[in-house]
Design a protein around this motif. Sequence first.
Motif, PDB file in Angstrom:
ATOM      1  N   GLU A 190      36.243 108.320 -43.934  1.00 35.32           N
ATOM      2  CA  GLU A 190      35.045 108.185 -43.534  1.00 35.32           C
ATOM      3  C   GLU A 190      34.919 107.371 -42.004  1.00 35.32           C
ATOM      4  N   VAL A 191      34.282 107.837 -41.055  1.00 32.41           N
ATOM      5  CA  VAL A 191      34.389 107.270 -39.675  1.00 32.41           C
ATOM      6  C   VAL A 191      33.079 107.217 -39.035  1.00 32.41           C
ATOM      7  N   ASP A 192      32.973 106.356 -38.137  1.00 33.35           N
ATOM      8  CA  ASP A 192      31.913 106.211 -37.448  1.00 33.35           C
ATOM      9  C   ASP A 192      32.065 106.943 -36.097  1.00 33.35           C
ATOM     10  N   LEU A 193      31.006 107.731 -35.651  1.00 32.20           N
ATOM     11  CA  LEU A 193      31.259 108.631 -34.544  1.00 32.20           C
ATOM     12  C   LEU A 193      30.085 108.492 -33.594  1.00 32.20           C
ATOM     13  N   ILE A 194      30.556 108.679 -32.436  1.00 35.79           N
ATOM     14  CA  ILE A 194      29.590 108.838 -31.159  1.00 35.79           C
ATOM     15  C   ILE A 194      29.965 110.096 -30.290  1.00 35.79           C
ATOM     16  N   VAL A 195      28.744 110.960 -30.193  1.00 33.45           N
ATOM     17  CA  VAL A 195      28.847 112.221 -29.456  1.00 33.45           C
ATOM     18  C   VAL A 195      29.197 112.029 -27.907  1.00 33.45           C
ATOM     19  N   SER A 196      30.187 112.535 -27.552  1.00 33.18           N
ATOM     20  CA  SER A 196      30.845 112.367 -26.220  1.00 33.18           C
ATOM     21  C   SER A 196      30.238 113.460 -25.228  1.00 33.18           C
ATOM     22  N   HIS A 197      30.845 114.546 -25.421  1.00 34.29           N
ATOM     23  CA  HIS A 197      30.573 115.631 -24.417  1.00 34.29           C
ATOM     24  C   HIS A 197      30.929 117.019 -25.137  1.00 34.29           C
ATOM     25  N   PRO A 198      30.236 118.145 -24.761  1.00 38.45           N
ATOM     26  CA  PRO A 198      30.409 119.405 -25.314  1.00 38.45           C
ATOM     27  C   PRO A 198      31.614 119.926 -24.784  1.00 38.45           C
ATOM     28  N   SER A 199      32.358 121.006 -25.583  1.00 35.67           N
ATOM     29  CA  SER A 199      33.463 121.760 -25.014  1.00 35.67           C
ATOM     30  C   SER A 199      33.141 123.186 -25.598  1.00 35.67           C
ATOM     31  N   ASP A 200      34.116 124.174 -25.046  1.00 36.57           N
ATOM     32  CA  ASP A 200      33.837 125.797 -25.570  1.00 36.57           C
ATOM     33  C   ASP A 200      34.011 125.954 -26.876  1.00 36.57           C
ATOM     34  N   ILE A 201      34.628 125.042 -27.665  1.00 30.00           N
ATOM     35  CA  ILE A 201      34.884 125.165 -28.924  1.00 30.00           C
ATOM     36  C   ILE A 201      34.089 124.253 -29.728  1.00 30.00           C
ATOM     37  N   GLY A 202      33.607 123.424 -29.446  1.00 32.78           N
ATOM     38  CA  GLY A 202      32.734 122.479 -30.240  1.00 32.78           C
ATOM     39  C   GLY A 202      32.127 121.270 -29.639  1.00 32.78           C
ATOM     40  N   MET A 203      32.250 120.264 -30.112  1.00 21.50           N
ATOM     41  CA  MET A 203      31.518 118.679 -29.497  1.00 21.50           C
ATOM     42  C   MET A 203      32.757 117.583 -29.734  1.00 21.50           C
ATOM     43  N   ASN A 204      33.054 117.228 -28.602  1.00 24.19           N
ATOM     44  CA  ASN A 204      33.809 115.982 -28.287  1.00 24.19           C
ATOM     45  C   ASN A 204      33.219 114.715 -29.103  1.00 24.19           C
ATOM     46  N   VAL A 205      33.830 113.881 -29.703  1.00 23.47           N
ATOM     47  CA  VAL A 205      33.147 112.818 -30.415  1.00 23.47           C
ATOM     48  C   VAL A 205      34.147 111.421 -30.058  1.00 23.47           C
TER      49      VAL A 205
END
Length: 278
Positions: free
Chosen positions: A148-163
Motif C-alpha cells: 500500500e502506498v501514498d500517491l500524488i497525481v502528477s500529470h496525464p499521459s496517453d495511456i493513463g495518469m502518472n503518479v
Amino acid sequence: MIILGEVNTLEILRETDHGIYLIDNEDNEVLLPNRYVPQSFKIWDKLDVFVYLDNEERPVATTDMPYVKRGDFALLRCNQVTDYGAFLDWGLVKELFCPFKEQAFKMKPGGWYLVHCYLDEKTDRLVASSKTNRFLDNSELTVKAFDEVDLIVSHPSDIGMNVIVNKMHSGLIYKDNIFKDLSIGDKLKGVIKKVRLGNKLDVALGQIGYRNIEPNANRVLQELQDNSGFLNLTDKSSPEAIKDILQMSKKNFKKAVGTLYKQRQIEIRTDGIYLLET
C-alpha cells in the motif's frame, strides 16, 4: 540543529521587543516574531515552529504551517511573475520562489502548479520546482508488489495518469484502472500492482485481486445504506453505470456483490440489489 523548511520543536529562551527567541539543543537561536507569539507562555516552554528565511534572508520562525515543506510535493497557486521567476502562495507571509529554470512550463499568475520544495544549496533558500520528475528515483525501489502506498497525481499521459509514489518514485495508473476523476495534485492511497522491467511501477487505486473484495463490498454496502437499502444495479448493468455510482469496475462490482450475497447481507432481484435487514 534548526532545520530550514521543516517543523522544529524549540524551547523559548527569552522575550524581546520584536518577539521571543527560541533555542535548540545545540544553542542555535531563531526569532519568533510578535505576531506568532502565543498569548501565554513561560521560558523553556516548547513550541513547534516552521523555520525559513525572511525577506532579508535571515532565519525566522512561524507557528503558521505552509502548504508544502522541504522535500514535499504540493499543488500551489502562482501569485505573481517577475523578471526573476514566479512567486507561489504556500500559506506564509513570504511567498515561495520558483526560478524560471525550475519551471516545466512558463508559470502564469492565477495558475496552479504541482511543485517540489527543496533547499537550494547555493543560496541556502527554500525554492520550488515544477520539474518534479527530477526529484524521483526508481533505480532503487523501496516498494514491492501489493504494498500500500501514498500517491500524488502528477500529470496525464496517453495511456493513463502518472503518479508520485511515497514522495520518492514515479508510477503509472493505466486508463483501465481509473474509475474516478483524478486531478493533478490529488493525494490518495493506492497499491503497487506490478513492478516491470526497469523498475517501472504499475499502480492501482485501492487494492487488487482478492484483497480488493472486502473494501469494494464495504463500498456497495455504504451505497445501499445511503440509498434506503436499494441500488438499481445488476450484473446486466453497463460498466459505465457501475463506474458512475460506485467508482469501480464491473468485474470488481460482481465480486463485491457475490461476497455480500454469500454473507446473506443482500438480496439480488431483477430490478436491483436490496439490503437485507439484520
